[in-house]
Design a protein around this motif. Sequence first.
Motif, PDB file in Angstrom:
ATOM      1  N   GLU A 196       0.608  -1.060   0.110  1.00  0.00           N
ATOM      2  CA  GLU A 196       0.073   0.007   0.055  1.00  0.00           C
ATOM      3  C   GLU A 196       0.808   1.208   0.057  1.00  0.00           C
ATOM      4  OE1 GLU A 196      -3.177   0.583   2.656  1.00  0.00           O
ATOM      5  OE2 GLU A 196      -4.523  -0.050   1.057  1.00  0.00           O
ATOM      6  N   ARG A 197       1.870   1.189  -0.661  1.00  0.00           N
ATOM      7  CA  ARG A 197       2.593   2.267  -1.015  1.00  0.00           C
ATOM      8  C   ARG A 197       3.005   2.589  -2.451  1.00  0.00           C
ATOM      9  NH1 ARG A 197       7.886   0.648   2.219  1.00  0.00           N
ATOM     10  NH2 ARG A 197       9.003  -0.828   0.468  1.00  0.00           N
ATOM     11  N   GLY A 198       3.475   3.705  -2.974  1.00  0.00           N
ATOM     12  CA  GLY A 198       3.838   4.005  -4.556  1.00  0.00           C
ATOM     13  C   GLY A 198       4.844   3.067  -4.876  1.00  0.00           C
ATOM     14  N   LYS A 199       4.752   2.607  -5.884  1.00  0.00           N
ATOM     15  CA  LYS A 199       5.878   1.913  -6.769  1.00  0.00           C
ATOM     16  C   LYS A 199       7.138   2.728  -6.986  1.00  0.00           C
ATOM     17  CE  LYS A 199       3.154  -2.067  -8.272  1.00  0.00           C
ATOM     18  NZ  LYS A 199       2.548  -2.913  -9.466  1.00  0.00           N
ATOM     19  N   HIS A 200       6.391   3.925  -7.860  1.00  0.00           N
ATOM     20  CA  HIS A 200       7.501   4.889  -8.128  1.00  0.00           C
ATOM     21  C   HIS A 200       7.685   6.005  -7.112  1.00  0.00           C
ATOM     22  CE1 HIS A 200       7.839   2.532 -11.882  1.00  0.00           C
ATOM     23  NE2 HIS A 200       6.268   2.801 -11.814  1.00  0.00           N
ATOM     24  N   THR A 201       8.568   6.508  -6.304  1.00  0.00           N
ATOM     25  CA  THR A 201       8.573   7.088  -5.227  1.00  0.00           C
ATOM     26  C   THR A 201       9.804   8.192  -5.892  1.00  0.00           C
ATOM     27  OG1 THR A 201       9.998   6.217  -3.990  1.00  0.00           O
ATOM     28  CG2 THR A 201       7.709   5.823  -3.400  1.00  0.00           C
ATOM     29  N   THR A 202       9.564   9.564  -5.488  1.00  0.00           N
ATOM     30  CA  THR A 202      10.361  10.518  -5.658  1.00  0.00           C
ATOM     31  C   THR A 202      11.933  10.455  -4.690  1.00  0.00           C
ATOM     32  OG1 THR A 202       8.823  12.142  -6.048  1.00  0.00           O
ATOM     33  CG2 THR A 202      10.835  13.045  -5.644  1.00  0.00           C
ATOM     34  N   ARG A 203      12.764  10.424  -5.517  1.00  0.00           N
ATOM     35  CA  ARG A 203      14.156  10.213  -4.495  1.00  0.00           C
ATOM     36  C   ARG A 203      14.911  11.311  -4.145  1.00  0.00           C
ATOM     37  NH1 ARG A 203      12.945   5.438  -2.937  1.00  0.00           N
ATOM     38  NH2 ARG A 203      12.800   4.010  -4.626  1.00  0.00           N
ATOM     39  N   HIS A 204      14.350  12.516  -4.997  1.00  0.00           N
ATOM     40  CA  HIS A 204      15.064  13.969  -4.521  1.00  0.00           C
ATOM     41  C   HIS A 204      14.001  15.267  -4.720  1.00  0.00           C
ATOM     42  CE1 HIS A 204      15.407  13.088  -9.012  1.00  0.00           C
ATOM     43  NE2 HIS A 204      14.961  14.519  -9.197  1.00  0.00           N
ATOM     44  N   SER A 205      14.429  16.241  -3.984  1.00  0.00           N
ATOM     45  CA  SER A 205      13.600  17.408  -4.395  1.00  0.00           C
ATOM     46  C   SER A 205      13.788  17.985  -5.979  1.00  0.00           C
ATOM     47  CB  SER A 205      13.556  18.376  -3.450  1.00  0.00           C
ATOM     48  OG  SER A 205      13.222  17.790  -2.227  1.00  0.00           O
ATOM     49  N   GLU A 206      12.553  18.511  -6.516  1.00  0.00           N
ATOM     50  CA  GLU A 206      12.818  19.172  -7.865  1.00  0.00           C
ATOM     51  C   GLU A 206      11.652  20.046  -7.895  1.00  0.00           C
ATOM     52  OE1 GLU A 206      13.137  17.753 -12.671  1.00  0.00           O
ATOM     53  OE2 GLU A 206      13.142  16.221 -11.077  1.00  0.00           O
ATOM     54  N   VAL A 207      12.069  21.366  -8.581  1.00  0.00           N
ATOM     55  CA  VAL A 207      11.229  22.385  -8.832  1.00  0.00           C
ATOM     56  C   VAL A 207      10.706  22.202 -10.520  1.00  0.00           C
ATOM     57  CG1 VAL A 207      10.887  24.908  -8.952  1.00  0.00           C
ATOM     58  CG2 VAL A 207      12.345  24.055  -7.238  1.00  0.00           C
ATOM     59  N   PHE A 208       9.371  22.538 -10.532  1.00  0.00           N
ATOM     60  CA  PHE A 208       8.984  22.590 -11.987  1.00  0.00           C
ATOM     61  C   PHE A 208       8.273  23.885 -12.082  1.00  0.00           C
ATOM     62  CE2 PHE A 208       9.053  18.175 -10.617  1.00  0.00           C
ATOM     63  CZ  PHE A 208       9.663  17.666 -11.749  1.00  0.00           C
ATOM     64  N   TYR A 209       8.504  24.571 -13.222  1.00  0.00           N
ATOM     65  CA  TYR A 209       7.763  25.703 -13.616  1.00  0.00           C
ATOM     66  C   TYR A 209       6.353  25.730 -14.182  1.00  0.00           C
ATOM     67  CZ  TYR A 209       7.052  29.997 -16.686  1.00  0.00           C
ATOM     68  OH  TYR A 209       6.662  31.025 -17.507  1.00  0.00           O
ATOM     69  N   VAL A 210       5.628  26.269 -13.462  1.00  0.00           N
ATOM     70  CA  VAL A 210       4.154  26.341 -14.084  1.00  0.00           C
ATOM     71  C   VAL A 210       3.884  27.095 -15.088  1.00  0.00           C
ATOM     72  CG1 VAL A 210       1.510  26.229 -13.201  1.00  0.00           C
ATOM     73  CG2 VAL A 210       3.587  25.058 -11.935  1.00  0.00           C
ATOM     74  N   LYS A 211       3.948  28.689 -14.492  1.00  0.00           N
ATOM     75  CA  LYS A 211       4.019  29.754 -15.230  1.00  0.00           C
ATOM     76  C   LYS A 211       4.490  30.781 -14.639  1.00  0.00           C
ATOM     77  CE  LYS A 211      -0.953  30.709 -13.492  1.00  0.00           C
ATOM     78  NZ  LYS A 211      -2.356  30.733 -13.851  1.00  0.00           N
ATOM     79  N   ASP A 212       4.547  32.076 -15.030  1.00  0.00           N
ATOM     80  CA  ASP A 212       5.409  33.139 -14.616  1.00  0.00           C
ATOM     81  C   ASP A 212       5.058  33.307 -12.965  1.00  0.00           C
ATOM     82  OD1 ASP A 212       6.255  33.889 -16.927  1.00  0.00           O
ATOM     83  OD2 ASP A 212       5.161  35.467 -17.112  1.00  0.00           O
ATOM     84  N   ASN A 213       6.164  33.044 -12.279  1.00  0.00           N
ATOM     85  CA  ASN A 213       6.121  33.219 -10.837  1.00  0.00           C
ATOM     86  C   ASN A 213       5.323  32.216  -9.944  1.00  0.00           C
ATOM     87  OD1 ASN A 213       7.613  35.756 -10.756  1.00  0.00           O
ATOM     88  ND2 ASN A 213       5.820  36.807 -11.481  1.00  0.00           N
ATOM     89  N   THR A 214       5.085  30.827 -10.858  1.00  0.00           N
ATOM     90  CA  THR A 214       4.380  29.977 -10.182  1.00  0.00           C
ATOM     91  C   THR A 214       5.037  28.511 -10.510  1.00  0.00           C
ATOM     92  OG1 THR A 214       2.061  31.191 -10.652  1.00  0.00           O
ATOM     93  CG2 THR A 214       2.129  28.513  -9.992  1.00  0.00           C
ATOM     94  N   TYR A 215       5.568  27.940  -9.439  1.00  0.00           N
ATOM     95  CA  TYR A 215       6.567  26.712  -9.268  1.00  0.00           C
ATOM     96  C   TYR A 215       5.852  25.853  -8.584  1.00  0.00           C
ATOM     97  CZ  TYR A 215       9.873  29.941 -11.549  1.00  0.00           C
ATOM     98  OH  TYR A 215      10.764  30.871 -12.235  1.00  0.00           O
ATOM     99  N   LEU A 216       5.931  24.654  -8.748  1.00  0.00           N
ATOM    100  CA  LEU A 216       5.690  23.183  -7.849  1.00  0.00           C
ATOM    101  C   LEU A 216       7.014  22.711  -7.617  1.00  0.00           C
ATOM    102  CD1 LEU A 216       2.387  22.050  -9.485  1.00  0.00           C
ATOM    103  CD2 LEU A 216       2.530  23.517  -7.390  1.00  0.00           C
TER     104      LEU A 216
END
Length: 295
Positions: A196-216
């Motif tokens: 009951e956990r994800g098979k694919h898990t994030t191993r590092h932090s990463e920033v993604f650009y959504v649009k101007d001044n908005t990041y996830l």
Amino acid sequence: MTKTGKIMKGIAGFYYVHVAQVGLVECHAKGIFRKEGKKPLVGDVVEIEILDEEKMTGSIVGILERTNRLIRPEVANVDQVLIIFAHVSPQPNLNLLNKFLIMMEMQGVPCILCFNKQDKASKEQREGLLKIYEKCGCRVITISALEGEGLASLEAVFEGKTTALAGPSGVGKSTVLNYFCPDAGMETGDISRKLERGKHTTRHSEVFYVKDNTYLMDTPGFTALELLEGLEKEAVKDYFPEFYPYEGKCKFDGCHHIHEPKCAVQEAVQEGKISKIRYDGYCAIYEEIKNRKRY
């Protein structure tokens, strides 16, 4: 000539810096940072020297002043955190969720609590979770990322901010990220029925650009962690906003709201004014810290 950019991810000593109108530059950090005890973090705004324009490689030569720095996850310049847990599949670990809320409050970061997979939960399950956390001190949102339900409310929350997505693996963080950042290329996968956990898990932090001044910012999933290092048992009550209206109304000064007689918080629990489940969560964390081995 130096250029300014944002560290989008860091892996094995390489930092990938997004520079406006240039693109993603693979950088090493200068040795002086190590000598000074400094470490570039995902989310940092940095100055770089481009060493090879064709290969898009460079060197980080400066780290601009941070607005904040989180310890868990270890990232910088976060405006807010979206804590994601699932209604079901996996069943929410409320003790872990309570610790997440405390940890973010300890670090002074505003947070929004998001329950995903509402389409898989019964009405009673959905309403039950919302009732438990309606007075937890942060906004609570319920969505179904796969069905696209409730994502418009998240878009408004993300607008103009850098938002870190946090939570245990398997709750749908990558699905949310893929919706807002289709080029992220995240692997969502199914939930392992056995674990009951994800098979694919994030191993590092990463920033993604959504649009101007908005990041996830995607962060590693947490399963078992020491979230509350440095927190004393006497201070736990300060991180439960449900208790605030009753502070100073107990018979004894410095009441811990555990076993003391004529405790206003315990009376509020008995009267249904404070969620019994949240109160039990408080007691569990208090006892855990009380019994923590000291070395």
